[in-house]
Design an enzyme around this catalytic site. Structure first.
Site, PDB file in Angstrom:
ATOM      1  N   GLY A  31       0.852  -1.261   0.177  1.00  0.00           N
ATOM      2  CA  GLY A  31       0.106  -0.116   0.046  1.00  0.00           C
ATOM      3  C   GLY A  31       0.723   1.138   0.038  1.00  0.00           C
ATOM      4  O   GLY A  31       2.291   1.167   0.313  1.00  0.00           O
ATOM      5  N   THR A  32       0.285   2.403  -0.295  1.00  0.00           N
ATOM      6  CA  THR A  32       0.681   3.747  -0.229  1.00  0.00           C
ATOM      7  C   THR A  32      -0.232   4.746  -0.451  1.00  0.00           C
ATOM      8  O   THR A  32      -1.398   4.435  -0.531  1.00  0.00           O
ATOM      9  CB  THR A  32       1.739   3.838  -1.495  1.00  0.00           C
ATOM     10  OG1 THR A  32       2.740   5.061  -1.385  1.00  0.00           O
ATOM     11  CG2 THR A  32       0.901   3.813  -2.793  1.00  0.00           C
ATOM     12  N   THR A  33       0.161   5.983  -0.352  1.00  0.00           N
ATOM     13  CA  THR A  33      -0.619   6.967  -0.695  1.00  0.00           C
ATOM     14  C   THR A  33       0.058   8.057  -1.351  1.00  0.00           C
ATOM     15  O   THR A  33       1.147   8.551  -1.146  1.00  0.00           O
ATOM     16  CB  THR A  33      -1.376   7.744   0.547  1.00  0.00           C
ATOM     17  OG1 THR A  33      -2.184   6.795   1.154  1.00  0.00           O
ATOM     18  CG2 THR A  33      -2.197   9.010   0.049  1.00  0.00           C
TER      19      THR A  33
END
Length: 199
Positions: free
Chosen positions: A6-8
Site C-alpha cells: 500500500g501507499t498514498t
C-alpha cells in the site's frame, strides 16, 4: 496467499505549478520493509510520476518514459509536454491490457502549462486539479476535496498535499505517516523535499 502492499500519493495543480506528495513507507503484507523509499520519480527536469502498485512495473514504465522523452527532445528539438506524456503512457498501458502493468500513476509537470493526470492500470486517463492514488487514497481525497481552491498558491498546495498524505497515514495501515516526499514543479523547475514528523 496474496501479499498486500500500500501507499498514498497525491497531486495538486495550481496556476503556478504542480505539487506531488507521497509517503515514504514500503510495506509488504503486514510488515514495514523501509520508511525511506522515494515514490515520486523524475522523468525529465519538468515532469515527474508518483508510484502506486508493483515496483518492478513502475520502474519499467519510468525507464520507457525517460527514453521516449529523450527521443522526443532529440527528434523535435523541444521537450515533451506532460499532457503528451500522459497520453503516451495511457496508450502503453492500454496496449498491455491483457497482461496489465499493476500500477496507478499520477503524472505532474510544467512544460507549457501546469498539468496533472491520473492513470489506471488499463490506461484510463483523467486530467484534474487534484487526485490521489493508492490504498490510502479514500482518506487523502477527502482532505483534498475539503481544502482545495482554484486560487491556491504553490505553498498552500504543498501544505494541503502533506496534510492529505499524513491523514491517510493515520488511517491506512499500509501508508506511512512519519515522512512525506514532496515534489514541486513550476516554471522555475523541479524541487524535492522531505517533511518529517516526530510523533
Amino acid at each position: 496467499m496474496e501479499k498486500k502492499t500500500g501507499t498514498t500519493t497525491v497531486g495538486i495543480r495550481t496556476k503556478e505549478g504542480v505539487v506531488l506528495a507521497a509517503d515514504t513507507q514500503a510495506s509488504l503484507d503486514h510488515m514495514v520493509e523501509t520508511l525511506n523509499i522515494r515514490k515520486i520519480l523524475p522523468i525529465t527536469d519538468r515532469i515527474a510520476i508518483t508510484t502506486a502498485g508493483s515496483v518492478g512495473d513502475v520502474q519499467a514504465l519510468a525507464r520507457m518514459l525517460e527514453a521516449e522523452a529523450r527521443y522526443y527532445q532529440f527528434t523535435w528539438g523541444r521537450p515533451m509536454t506532460a499532457k503528451a506524456m500522459a497520453h503516451l503512457l495511457s496508450n502503453i498501458l492500454n496496449e498491455n491490457k491483457w497482461f496489465p502493468y499493476m500500477v496507478q500513476i499520477i503524472i505532474g509537470g510544467y512544460v507549457e502549462e501546469p498539468t496533472l493526470a491520473n492513470l489506471d492500470p488499463l490506461g484510463g486517463l483523467i486530467f484534474d486539479d487534484y487526485t490521489a492514488t493508492g490504498s490510502g487514497s479514500p482518506f487523502a481525497i477527502a482532505v483534498l476535496e475539503d481544502g482545495f481552491r482554484k486560487d491556491m498558491s504553490l505553498e498552500e498546495a504543498k501544505e494541503l498535499a502533506v496534510r492529505a498524505v499524513r491523514t491517510a497515514g493515520k488511517r491506512d495501515v499500509y501508508t506511512g505517516d512519519r515522512k512525506v516526499q514532496v515534489v514541486v514543479i513550476s516554471k522555475d523547475g523541479m524541487k524535492e523535499e522531505f517533511v518529517e514528523f516526530k510523533e
